[in-house]
Write an enzyme that holds these catalytic residues in place. Structure first.
Site, PDB file in Angstrom:
ATOM      1  N   ASP A   1       0.841  -1.192   0.000  1.00 41.16           N
ATOM      2  CA  ASP A   1       0.000   0.000   0.000  1.00 41.16           C
ATOM      3  C   ASP A   1       0.877   1.242   0.000  1.00 41.16           C
ATOM      4  OD1 ASP A   1      -2.290   1.898   1.258  1.00 41.16           O
ATOM      5  OD2 ASP A   1      -3.153   0.066   0.450  1.00 41.16           O
TER       6      ASP A   1
ATOM      7  N   HIS B   1      -3.257   5.988   4.129  1.00 45.05           N
ATOM      8  CA  HIS B   1      -4.036   4.844   3.639  1.00 45.05           C
ATOM      9  C   HIS B   1      -3.471   3.531   4.188  1.00 45.05           C
ATOM     10  CE1 HIS B   1      -5.755   2.110   0.478  1.00 45.05           C
ATOM     11  NE2 HIS B   1      -6.744   2.987   0.494  1.00 45.05           N
TER      12      HIS B   1
ATOM     13  N   SER C   1     -11.104  -0.855   0.009  1.00 46.13           N
ATOM     14  CA  SER C   1      -9.748  -0.804   0.550  1.00 46.13           C
ATOM     15  C   SER C   1      -9.710  -1.213   2.009  1.00 46.13           C
ATOM     16  CB  SER C   1      -9.175   0.615   0.440  1.00 46.13           C
ATOM     17  OG  SER C   1      -8.756   0.919  -0.858  1.00 46.13           O
TER      18      SER C   1
END
Length: 476
Positions: free
Chosen positions: A167, A204, A412
């Site tokens: 990621d 994220h 996600s």
């Protein structure tokens, strides 16, 4: 002015990859992004066949000559992919690429003779396609708790389940969040711009790691910053980066991937084909997000879960809305999505544990759900005005401050919830085989939800707190 989310993200990703001219496909339909003027083929004889075949056909394209067709970059690599330039990438705009389309057509006949695809676009693999991921992060009140809440259990290094997250990297202060004290990995590159504003998609990977650790505290989590550049990478590079990650850290029990792309096909992604074949020979379980396009088109690599030979190696995960009863409006769907987990307004670690950090919204919310749903979805709430939606308009972008936790939505984040459930099952049952644990978990699961009229398996942690939503319209 109504936001044009896909176009906004195209512009933003193009700015993050200034040396890579991009086009929207197929034919400006807004399904995926790809590199202009370039196609991919497997190394060796297939690459030479593609090059020769395309060159023979190029007299049919006005303004192009056979000299445009040439291999670029290293001919051999771990992913077994060669980039072949078929045109000047600087020609035209992003509304399509006739040269690439022509190259794909030229190879249809050889494909029929060999029985497999020989050529592909060079797609952009991204954490943000048509949504961001399902929305942008939202600050939570001081004292808010993570959701899912922290499950019972303690971290035991000798028996922890190994999880590798591909990621964005970890925020500099991530260890201030107790659940991530023993997490390791790459640092997030350029957390803030020159103006001190948090960059989009920063946090994220940290958010994902926090979700895994909450659902399954007995995990050794490593986060690799493969997608630090606005959450996007070319397909031709992605397979190689996946190999680099497992070479560096070893094949984990579970590989968590919250990125991908559609490609208009049902037979996989050429750039990751070698990695996926190697994965199939390992014991690692890949848990991958289904994507946020509200589409039934296969999203790769998640959709490998539906291909022969990958049934046990890949778990594809879609997102449920806040009450856990139906699919979230943005979630991709279809038979290739094998499970759904909560993915709307989850709460986890973001950034700013020591110092509050400002963030300016990039996308405006909509007056109504852009996918036609009637509940209070993330398309509409909470209301904010974004920079990209208002260029040349009269709206003033909204700024917020992050300090600690945040709410965020998307497949996600449904993905690490499912990762955590598999890992927790491994710990509870002393199961050392992650693929066996996945099957046991799915077989024992009795939770169900409804997605587009179909009843689907719902992986819902015991510590997850549902949030009430307004009753939906007939379309759910």
């Amino acid at each position: 002015m109504a936001p044009q989310r896909f176009r906004e993200q195209y512009d933003q990703i193009q700015r993050s990859m200034p040396d890579v001219p991009l086009a929207i496909g197929p034919d400006d339909a807004g399904e995926f992004l790809y590199e202009k003027g370039v196609v991919l083929a497997r190394d060796g004889e297939e690459a030479r066949l593609v090059e020769d075949t395309v060159r023979q056909h190029f007299t049919t394209f006005a303004g192009l000559t056979a000299d445009h067709v040439r291999r670029t970059g290293p001919e051999t690599n771990r992913s077994g992919i060669t980039r072949i330039q078929v045109a000047d990438p600087g020609q035209g705009d992003g509304s399509g690429d006739p040269a690439v389309a022509g190259a794909l057509r030229a190879l249809r006949e050889p494909e029929g003779r060999t029985g497999r695809r020989l050529v592909s676009r060079n797609h952009v693999v991204s954490i943000a396609v048509n949504a961001c991921p399902g929305d942008e992060p939202v600050p939570v009140e001081a004292g808010a708790q993570p959701n899912p809440a922290v499950a019972d259990g303690a971290y035991a290094p000798d028996g922890a389940v190994g999880v590798l997250v591909i990621d964005t990297g970890l925020m500099n202060d991530y260890r201030s969040y107790p659940l991530l004290a023993h997490t390791r990995g790459d640092a997030q590159v350029e957390e803030c711009g020159d103006d001190g504003i948090l960059r989009q998609y920063c946090g994220h990977g940290t958010f994902i790691a926090g979700l895994v650790a909450a659902v399954a505290p007995n995990t050794d989590i490593t986060v690799r910053g493969t997608l630090n550049d606005a959450g996007a990478i070319l397909e031709s590079e992605f397979g190689e980066k996946l190999f680099e990650a497992v070479d560096q850290d070893g094949w984990p029990d579970i590989l968590s991937l919250s990125a991908g792309t559609s490609n208009g096909r049902t037979d996989g992604l050429l750039g990751v084909d070698a990695f996926m074949r190697e994965l199939r020979q390992q014991r690692t379980l890949l848990v991958a997000c289904a994507g946020n396009n509200s589409s039934a088109s296969p999203f790769w690599p998640a959709a490998y879960a539906d291909l022969p030979g990958f049934e046990n190696a890949v778990l594809s995960v879609g997102a449920l809305r806040g009450d856990g009863e139906f699919g979230a409006c943005f979630s991709n769907h279809g038979a290739w999505v094998k499970a759904y987990a909560p993915g709307e307004r989850l709460t986890s670690a973001l950034t700013g544990f020591d110092t509050p950090v400002p963030y300016v919204y990039q996308h405006s919310t909509y007056e109504a759900c852009r996918y036609g749903f009637g509940y209070a979805c993330t398309c509409r709430h909470p209301r904010h005005t974004g920079v990209l939606s208002e260029e040349g308009g009269s709206g003033k972008p909204d700024q917020v401050m992050f300090e600690g936790l945040a709410q965020w939505s998307g497949t996600s984040f449904a993905t690490p919830v499912a990762v955590g459930m598999v890992a927790a099952h491994m710990t509870a049952r002393a199961e050392t085989d992650p693929r066996a644990a996945r099957q046991q978990l799915m077989d024992a699961n009795s939770e169900l939800a409804e997605v587009r009229g179909a009843t689907v398996p719902a992986l819902i942690p015991a510590t997850w707190r549902p949030t009430p939503v307004a009753l939906p319209s007939a379309r759910t």
